[in-house]
Motif scaffolding. Structure first.
Motif, short mmCIF file in Angstrom:
data_model
loop_
_atom_site.label_atom_id
_atom_site.label_comp_id
_atom_site.label_asym_id
_atom_site.label_seq_id
_atom_site.Cartn_x
_atom_site.Cartn_y
_atom_site.Cartn_z
N GLU A 36 0.02 0.98 4.21
CA GLU A 36 -0.27 1.69 5.46
C GLU A 36 -0.84 3.08 5.19
O GLU A 36 -1.79 3.51 5.85
CB GLU A 36 1.00 1.78 6.31
N ALA A 37 -0.28 3.76 4.20
CA ALA A 37 -0.79 5.10 3.86
C ALA A 37 -2.25 5.02 3.42
O ALA A 37 -3.06 5.87 3.81
CB ALA A 37 0.07 5.72 2.76
N CYS A 38 -2.59 4.01 2.65
CA CYS A 38 -4.00 3.84 2.22
C CYS A 38 -4.90 3.57 3.42
O CYS A 38 -5.98 4.15 3.53
CB CYS A 38 -4.11 2.71 1.21
N TYR A 39 -4.47 2.67 4.29
CA TYR A 39 -5.28 2.34 5.46
C TYR A 39 -5.48 3.57 6.35
O TYR A 39 -6.56 3.79 6.89
CB TYR A 39 -4.65 1.20 6.26
N LEU A 40 -4.44 4.38 6.48
CA LEU A 40 -4.56 5.60 7.28
C LEU A 40 -5.52 6.58 6.62
O LEU A 40 -6.28 7.28 7.31
CB LEU A 40 -3.19 6.24 7.50
N ASP A 41 -5.51 6.64 5.28
CA ASP A 41 -6.48 7.48 4.57
C ASP A 41 -7.91 7.02 4.88
O ASP A 41 -8.80 7.84 5.10
CB ASP A 41 -6.24 7.45 3.06
N VAL A 42 -8.12 5.72 4.87
CA VAL A 42 -9.45 5.18 5.21
C VAL A 42 -9.83 5.59 6.63
O VAL A 42 -10.95 6.03 6.88
CB VAL A 42 -9.48 3.64 5.05
N LEU A 53 -8.45 -0.87 10.54
CA LEU A 53 -7.81 -1.03 11.85
C LEU A 53 -7.09 -2.37 11.93
O LEU A 53 -5.94 -2.45 12.40
CB LEU A 53 -8.85 -0.94 12.97
N HIS A 54 -7.74 -3.42 11.47
CA HIS A 54 -7.12 -4.75 11.49
C HIS A 54 -5.86 -4.78 10.63
O HIS A 54 -4.81 -5.29 11.07
CB HIS A 54 -8.13 -5.79 10.99
N LEU A 55 -5.95 -4.23 9.44
CA LEU A 55 -4.82 -4.30 8.52
C LEU A 55 -3.65 -3.44 8.98
O LEU A 55 -2.48 -3.80 8.76
CB LEU A 55 -5.28 -3.93 7.11
N ILE A 56 -3.93 -2.32 9.65
CA ILE A 56 -2.84 -1.54 10.27
C ILE A 56 -2.14 -2.40 11.33
O ILE A 56 -0.91 -2.39 11.43
CB ILE A 56 -3.40 -0.24 10.92
N GLY A 57 -2.93 -3.16 12.08
CA GLY A 57 -2.34 -4.08 13.07
C GLY A 57 -1.51 -5.17 12.42
O GLY A 57 -0.46 -5.54 12.94
N ILE A 59 0.13 -4.93 9.62
CA ILE A 59 1.39 -4.29 9.21
C ILE A 59 2.31 -4.09 10.40
O ILE A 59 3.51 -4.35 10.33
CB ILE A 59 1.13 -2.97 8.47
N ALA A 60 1.75 -3.68 11.53
CA ALA A 60 2.57 -3.50 12.74
C ALA A 60 3.20 -4.82 13.13
O ALA A 60 4.39 -4.87 13.50
CB ALA A 60 1.71 -2.95 13.88
N GLU A 61 2.46 -5.91 13.04
CA GLU A 61 3.00 -7.23 13.36
C GLU A 61 4.09 -7.62 12.36
O GLU A 61 5.11 -8.18 12.74
CB GLU A 61 1.88 -8.27 13.34
N GLN A 62 3.89 -7.30 11.10
CA GLN A 62 4.89 -7.64 10.09
C GLN A 62 6.18 -6.85 10.29
O GLN A 62 7.26 -7.35 9.95
CB GLN A 62 4.33 -7.36 8.68
N HIS A 63 6.06 -5.65 10.85
CA HIS A 63 7.26 -4.85 11.14
C HIS A 63 7.94 -5.31 12.42
O HIS A 63 9.05 -4.92 12.70
CB HIS A 63 6.91 -3.37 11.24
N GLY A 64 7.23 -6.13 13.19
CA GLY A 64 7.80 -6.63 14.45
C GLY A 64 7.57 -5.68 15.56
O GLY A 64 8.20 -5.44 16.48
#
Length: 64
Positions: A36-42, A53-57, A59-64
């Motif tokens: 997530e930190a890497c994706y936010l850096d991007v 943006l997709h991968l942050i989503g 991760i959000a889904e994986q966290h529930g």
């Protein structure tokens, strides 16, 4: 008399693609916080980067 010297922040030579690849490696290893930190850096560099943006989503889904 106090003199302050301001230094420029260090230049990061890592490309957006390299940061995203590092994030994917973390993600695939199950290290979601690091990914997530890497994706936010991007996203700081390219705010509408579709993969980040997709991968942050994801991760959000994986966290529930």
């Amino acid at each position: 008399m106090l003199t302050l010297t301001l230094k420029a922040p260090p230049q990061n030579t890592e490309s957006v693609a390299e940061v995203l690849a590092r994030g994917l490696a973390h993600h695939q290893s199950g290290h979601l916080a690091e990914a997530e930190a890497c994706y936010l850096d991007v996203l700081r560099l390219v705010p509408d980067h579709p993969a980040a943006l997709h991968l942050i989503g994801v991760i959000a889904e994986q966290h529930g």
